[in-house]
Design a protein around this motif. Sequence first.
Motif, PDB file in Angstrom:
ATOM      1  N   ASP A  97      -1.336  -3.760  12.148  1.00 56.99           N
ATOM      2  CA  ASP A  97      -0.098  -3.586  11.402  1.00 56.99           C
ATOM      3  C   ASP A  97       1.043  -4.093  12.285  1.00 56.99           C
ATOM      4  OD1 ASP A  97       2.283  -2.508  10.233  1.00 56.99           O
ATOM      5  OD2 ASP A  97       1.125  -0.890   9.335  1.00 56.99           O
ATOM      6  N   SER A 141      -5.059  -5.059   4.074  1.00 54.00           N
ATOM      7  CA  SER A 141      -4.910  -5.917   5.243  1.00 54.00           C
ATOM      8  C   SER A 141      -4.040  -7.154   5.034  1.00 54.00           C
ATOM      9  CB  SER A 141      -6.292  -6.377   5.710  1.00 54.00           C
ATOM     10  OG  SER A 141      -6.945  -7.079   4.662  1.00 54.00           O
ATOM     11  N   ARG A 163      10.267  -2.411   7.169  1.00 51.68           N
ATOM     12  CA  ARG A 163       9.252  -2.637   6.136  1.00 51.68           C
ATOM     13  C   ARG A 163       9.849  -3.388   4.943  1.00 51.68           C
ATOM     14  NH1 ARG A 163       7.226   2.383   8.110  1.00 51.68           N
ATOM     15  NH2 ARG A 163       5.076   2.104   8.815  1.00 51.68           N
ATOM     16  N   GLY A 210      -0.851  -9.206   5.566  1.00 53.39           N
ATOM     17  CA  GLY A 210       0.333  -9.255   6.410  1.00 53.39           C
ATOM     18  C   GLY A 210       0.083  -8.796   7.833  1.00 53.39           C
ATOM     19  N   PHE A 211      -1.189  -8.771   8.259  1.00 50.69           N
ATOM     20  CA  PHE A 211      -1.464  -8.295   9.614  1.00 50.69           C
ATOM     21  C   PHE A 211      -0.986  -9.292  10.663  1.00 50.69           C
ATOM     22  CE2 PHE A 211      -5.392 -10.573   8.521  1.00 50.69           C
ATOM     23  CZ  PHE A 211      -5.613 -11.332   9.651  1.00 50.69           C
ATOM     24  N   TYR A 212      -0.813  -8.801  11.887  1.00 50.43           N
ATOM     25  CA  TYR A 212      -0.426  -9.607  13.032  1.00 50.43           C
ATOM     26  C   TYR A 212      -1.279  -9.155  14.206  1.00 50.43           C
ATOM     27  CZ  TYR A 212       2.466 -11.395  16.867  1.00 50.43           C
ATOM     28  OH  TYR A 212       2.911 -12.035  17.993  1.00 50.43           O
ATOM     29  N   ILE A 265       2.764  -3.908   6.235  1.00 50.28           N
ATOM     30  CA  ILE A 265       1.503  -4.487   5.785  1.00 50.28           C
ATOM     31  C   ILE A 265       1.156  -3.903   4.426  1.00 50.28           C
ATOM     32  CG2 ILE A 265      -0.029  -2.757   6.808  1.00 50.28           C
ATOM     33  CD1 ILE A 265      -1.789  -5.033   7.791  1.00 50.28           C
ATOM     34  N   SER A 266       0.540  -4.697   3.580  1.00 51.59           N
ATOM     35  CA  SER A 266       0.047  -4.207   2.295  1.00 51.59           C
ATOM     36  C   SER A 266      -1.424  -3.878   2.473  1.00 51.59           C
ATOM     37  CB  SER A 266       0.203  -5.276   1.215  1.00 51.59           C
ATOM     38  OG  SER A 266       1.561  -5.562   0.990  1.00 51.59           O
ATOM     39  N   ASN A 293      -9.810 -10.496   7.275  1.00 46.65           N
ATOM     40  CA  ASN A 293      -9.726  -9.730   8.520  1.00 46.65           C
ATOM     41  C   ASN A 293     -11.093  -9.365   9.083  1.00 46.65           C
ATOM     42  OD1 ASN A 293     -10.115  -7.898   6.393  1.00 46.65           O
ATOM     43  ND2 ASN A 293      -9.025  -6.262   7.425  1.00 46.65           N
TER      44      ASN A 293
END
Length: 148
Positions: free
Chosen positions: A132, A124, A114, A126-128, A120-121, A53
Amino acid sequence: MGCLLAVTKSTYENGATLIIPGSHKWSPERIPKKEEAVPAELDVGDVLIFTGNVYHGGGANKSMYTHVHLKPLLDQIREVIGIFMVKGMYRPAENQMLAVPPEKAKRFSPQVQRLLGYGISAPSVGFYKYQDPMRVLFGVEDEETVNM
């Protein structure tokens, strides 16, 4: 986690990957500035390791020479092997996000969203759109919302 392995020498002139150190700690509203980018200049065999990220991207190859027919051509190429990794445990055996598309998941509570994998874990995974997904897709801002 990102990893770039230099197959050829990587310089600012031939388009080295540009990276903005510390950008993984920014809020979603923070916009990167061109002058903050630093070229990751690497010798053959060097490796650049960074969290996925961090703002990064390929630079412009400016290594031109003039061909005999006055046609500008690239003088150098830059080749890197990019490897991006995530621990297998962060990836579910069944991709629930595709089993229940966002338009249907919007009807569920944030807790269920969720559980379906839209969260998100931290810090960072699982971000989009560098945020988040709960915020981006469903407008959820609560104690579990992750600020990257």
